[in-house]
Each structure stands twice: as structure tokens, then as C-alpha cells.
Scaffold this motif. Sequence first.
Motif, mmCIF file in Angstrom:
data_model
loop_
_atom_site.group_PDB
_atom_site.id
_atom_site.type_symbol
_atom_site.label_atom_id
_atom_site.label_comp_id
_atom_site.label_asym_id
_atom_site.label_seq_id
_atom_site.Cartn_x
_atom_site.Cartn_y
_atom_site.Cartn_z
ATOM 1 N N MET A 141 33.702 36.383 -43.214
ATOM 2 C CA MET A 141 33.503 35.155 -42.453
ATOM 3 C C MET A 141 32.789 35.500 -41.156
ATOM 4 O O MET A 141 33.033 36.551 -40.558
ATOM 5 N N ASP A 142 31.893 34.607 -40.718
ATOM 6 C CA ASP A 142 31.090 34.868 -39.530
ATOM 7 C C ASP A 142 31.690 34.276 -38.266
ATOM 8 O O ASP A 142 31.597 34.868 -37.189
ATOM 9 N N LEU A 143 32.284 33.094 -38.385
ATOM 10 C CA LEU A 143 32.845 32.385 -37.232
ATOM 11 C C LEU A 143 34.114 31.665 -37.665
ATOM 12 O O LEU A 143 34.252 31.272 -38.828
ATOM 13 N N ALA A 144 35.021 31.464 -36.705
ATOM 14 C CA ALA A 144 36.204 30.658 -36.996
ATOM 15 C C ALA A 144 36.659 29.951 -35.731
ATOM 16 O O ALA A 144 36.660 30.543 -34.645
ATOM 17 N N ILE A 145 37.016 28.685 -35.880
ATOM 18 C CA ILE A 145 37.658 27.955 -34.789
ATOM 19 C C ILE A 145 39.150 27.954 -35.096
ATOM 20 O O ILE A 145 39.591 27.409 -36.104
ATOM 21 N N THR A 146 39.905 28.593 -34.216
ATOM 22 C CA THR A 146 41.329 28.728 -34.445
ATOM 23 C C THR A 146 42.060 28.613 -33.120
ATOM 24 O O THR A 146 41.476 28.248 -32.096
ATOM 25 N N TYR A 147 43.355 28.923 -33.136
ATOM 26 C CA TYR A 147 44.172 28.794 -31.937
ATOM 27 C C TYR A 147 44.240 30.102 -31.173
ATOM 28 O O TYR A 147 44.250 31.184 -31.759
ATOM 29 N N GLY A 148 44.332 30.003 -29.847
ATOM 30 C CA GLY A 148 44.666 31.142 -29.029
ATOM 31 C C GLY A 148 46.175 31.289 -28.972
ATOM 32 O O GLY A 148 46.896 30.543 -29.640
ATOM 33 N N PRO A 149 46.679 32.252 -28.198
ATOM 34 C CA PRO A 149 45.892 33.133 -27.339
ATOM 35 C C PRO A 149 45.140 34.192 -28.143
ATOM 36 O O PRO A 149 45.506 34.504 -29.274
ATOM 37 N N SER A 150 44.107 34.732 -27.521
ATOM 38 C CA SER A 150 43.226 35.664 -28.223
ATOM 39 C C SER A 150 43.665 37.116 -28.094
ATOM 40 O O SER A 150 43.027 38.004 -28.658
ATOM 41 N N ASP A 152 45.168 40.601 -28.729
ATOM 42 C CA ASP A 152 45.488 41.376 -29.929
ATOM 43 C C ASP A 152 44.742 40.923 -31.191
ATOM 44 O O ASP A 152 45.011 41.426 -32.270
ATOM 45 N N LEU A 153 43.815 39.981 -31.071
ATOM 46 C CA LEU A 153 43.049 39.591 -32.248
ATOM 47 C C LEU A 153 41.967 40.624 -32.573
ATOM 48 O O LEU A 153 41.519 40.709 -33.712
ATOM 49 N N HIS A 154 41.537 41.377 -31.559
ATOM 50 C CA HIS A 154 40.477 42.385 -31.715
ATOM 51 C C HIS A 154 39.194 41.750 -32.258
ATOM 52 O O HIS A 154 38.531 42.297 -33.137
ATOM 53 N N LEU A 155 38.881 40.583 -31.723
ATOM 54 C CA LEU A 155 37.674 39.855 -32.087
ATOM 55 C C LEU A 155 36.929 39.449 -30.819
ATOM 56 O O LEU A 155 37.497 39.452 -29.726
ATOM 57 N N THR A 156 35.665 39.091 -30.981
ATOM 58 C CA THR A 156 34.929 38.474 -29.881
ATOM 59 C C THR A 156 35.323 37.005 -29.836
ATOM 60 O O THR A 156 35.191 36.297 -30.838
ATOM 61 N N VAL A 157 35.847 36.545 -28.710
ATOM 62 C CA VAL A 157 36.361 35.176 -28.642
ATOM 63 C C VAL A 157 35.793 34.440 -27.432
ATOM 64 O O VAL A 157 35.460 35.044 -26.410
ATOM 65 N N GLU A 158 35.699 33.141 -27.594
ATOM 66 C CA GLU A 158 35.271 32.247 -26.518
ATOM 67 C C GLU A 158 36.192 31.041 -26.523
ATOM 68 O O GLU A 158 36.408 30.431 -27.573
ATOM 69 N N THR A 159 36.770 30.723 -25.383
ATOM 70 C CA THR A 159 37.627 29.546 -25.302
ATOM 71 C C THR A 159 36.771 28.288 -25.279
ATOM 72 O O THR A 159 35.875 28.146 -24.443
ATOM 73 N N LEU A 160 37.039 27.384 -26.211
ATOM 74 C CA LEU A 160 36.286 26.133 -26.297
ATOM 75 C C LEU A 160 36.928 25.025 -25.461
ATOM 76 O O LEU A 160 36.234 24.146 -24.954
ATOM 77 N N GLY A 161 38.244 25.068 -25.343
ATOM 78 C CA GLY A 161 38.943 24.035 -24.587
ATOM 79 C C GLY A 161 40.427 24.074 -24.876
ATOM 80 O O GLY A 161 40.918 24.944 -25.601
ATOM 81 N N ILE A 269 39.872 28.406 -29.703
ATOM 82 C CA ILE A 269 38.920 29.481 -29.493
ATOM 83 C C ILE A 269 37.919 29.565 -30.648
ATOM 84 O O ILE A 269 38.229 29.189 -31.776
ATOM 85 N N LEU A 270 36.737 30.060 -30.316
ATOM 86 C CA LEU A 270 35.710 30.360 -31.311
ATOM 87 C C LEU A 270 35.672 31.873 -31.463
ATOM 88 O O LEU A 270 35.359 32.596 -30.514
ATOM 89 N N ALA A 271 36.038 32.355 -32.639
ATOM 90 C CA ALA A 271 36.157 33.802 -32.870
ATOM 91 C C ALA A 271 35.056 34.290 -33.794
ATOM 92 O O ALA A 271 34.625 33.588 -34.709
ATOM 93 N N SER A 272 34.624 35.523 -33.548
ATOM 94 C CA SER A 272 33.607 36.167 -34.388
ATOM 95 C C SER A 272 33.883 37.675 -34.402
ATOM 96 O O SER A 272 34.648 38.179 -33.576
ATOM 97 N N PRO A 273 33.281 38.411 -35.322
ATOM 98 C CA PRO A 273 33.543 39.853 -35.400
ATOM 99 C C PRO A 273 33.145 40.584 -34.124
ATOM 100 O O PRO A 273 32.130 40.261 -33.506
ATOM 101 N N ALA A 274 33.939 41.572 -33.756
ATOM 102 C CA ALA A 274 33.640 42.361 -32.563
ATOM 103 C C ALA A 274 32.843 43.619 -32.890
ATOM 104 O O ALA A 274 32.305 44.262 -31.989
ATOM 105 N N ASP A 275 32.763 43.951 -34.174
ATOM 106 C CA ASP A 275 32.159 45.227 -34.556
ATOM 107 C C ASP A 275 30.741 45.100 -35.099
ATOM 108 O O ASP A 275 30.183 46.071 -35.607
#
Length: 308
Positions: A141-150, A152-161, A269-275
Motif C-alpha cells: 500500500m502506498d498511502l493510508a488515512i488512519t488514526y493517530g497517534p503516530s 511507534d508506527l515507523h512510517l512517514t506521517v502527516e497530521t491532517l486534522g 493522519i496520512l501515512a506512507s512508507p518511511a523506507d
Amino acid sequence: MDLRQLRTFRSVAELGSLSKAADRLRVAQPALSRQIKLLEHELRVELFTRNGRGMVLTSAGQLLLDRTAGLVRQIEQVRDDLQSAGGTPSGRVVLGLVPTVSRVLSARFARRVIETLPDISLLVVESYGGHLVEWIHRGEMDLAITYGPSVDLHLTVETLGREDIVAVGPPGSGLKERGEVNIGWIAEQKLVLPSHSHGLRTLIERAAARKNLQLQILMEADSFRVLTSIVEEGIGFTLLPPSAVRTEVAEGRLEAATIAKPSITRELILASPADRPASVATTTISALIRSEIESIAAEGLWNIRMDN
């Protein structure tokens, strides 16, 4: 073992059928069958069990799928980026949505992608947060809109609101007249909640724990439609973002009340792979997601407080 064989293998594994995979890849079925047999011969293992209902992965096949899914996606994204260079963004993007967000966003967003980004192939997957995070880590998966907090997710995350959670009950439950309830009142009710794989369940339990309260969970439902149907039948109460039940409340099929301070608030949050770097198509979809959420919020259809 080459990319063509791995793409064929993945399609057959996902669809469970050579004929369906042939339709997806636009390749003759005998050619796909030959590629699978060559791959099995090279690896010296059976990858599928063939039966009258289709093709099912063996344990060896599942291992190959787990180990190569992310690799194939990365190679495909390199191809897509090269084709996008200096032109219109193109390629495939897999977007995951938690059910309450999907209810508000998916249809509108799909239409906007079709109208403005015709060369991007969008796959929308609806599931709970834990599953979406796992699929991102596996490279599926490339992107996911899910719940925070971010954390320990070990992902690149951006808070949407952020948005507040409300108490939801059946018609005639009195929530409409009350207008507001507190966490103590909620703890006294029979509740229908998602299982522990759902981030919303964690938020609710933490709110109760801060007040040393024990929740009375009558039933769990890991389907948004099942959960709201159970509440509508008068079996119990639940807690959801107001945007997810706006239609049912407006039609009188459900009632809702805000939660008194301290309110229960979820971070979106909008999450995407960190690697690995995002493809051009993925970056374009990310920007469009933010734009569409802002539009929905501005229209008053989503009570979400946007982060600037």
C-alpha cells in the motif's frame, strides 16, 4: 525469476484465478499458466494448489508473496515515475482508508481523481487501522488515512486534522434531547464497539481509564455498517465521529450527543512508507487528499479541525 513472472504470480495470488489474472494483465491464459509453471520449476516448489474453485497459495507461495510484494511495487513505481517525467502524473496508487473516513471521503475523492488525474489508476482499500499500517510496511500500500497517534508506527506521517467523537444511540434513546453526555454516563450504557484492532476502540478505552471507569461492552463489530445497524436496532450505544453518521442522524435513524469535556478527540493522519521515496503519482494523490478534505470541511460536511 523476472519481473514479468512476479507480476503474474501476484495477480493470480490476489485474484485466485488464472482467467481473472489474464483479464487484468491482458495476456492469454495459457501464457500466464506457462509463466507460473516456469517459476515453480525454477524455485522447485509448488506455489499454488489447483482446484475446481481456482488457485490457492501454498505456504511457499504465501512466503514468496510476502517477500516480493513490496519489491514489485517499487519497480512498478520507478517505471511510472519515468513515464510521468515532464508530463501528466501516471501510475497506480493504492490508498487505504479506515471505514469512518471512507464513508465521508471515498466517493467524492474517486470522482475527483477520475476528473482531474485520468492517467492515475487508484485502488481504494477500506479496512481498520492496524491492517492498513501492516500493508504499508509490507509494501502493498502506498498511502493510508488512519488514526493517530503516530508514535511507534515507523512510517512517514502527516497530521491532517482532528475531530471530536460523539455518543450515538438508536431513535428514542434521548441523546437528541440531552445534547451532551459525559464519560461517566457512557460507562453506564451497554456499548457496541469495534475490536481492539480499531484505533477508535483504543481512544475510547483510554478516556474511560483516565476516569477509572470500566466500559460495559455488550458486543463487538468490525464492520461499520454492522455496528450502526446494531445500534439502530436499539441493542446498544456506540461512539463515532459525527461525519460518519450524519445521514442517519438527519433521517432520524440514529441520535447523537456531544461528549462533555474532556472530550474524546481523534487525530487523523496520512501515512506512507518511511523506507522508500513516494512516486510522482503518490505525491500527487497526497496533495489532492488534503485539498479534498479542506473542501469537505469548508462545506460543513466534516467537523474536522484542519492543521495548518
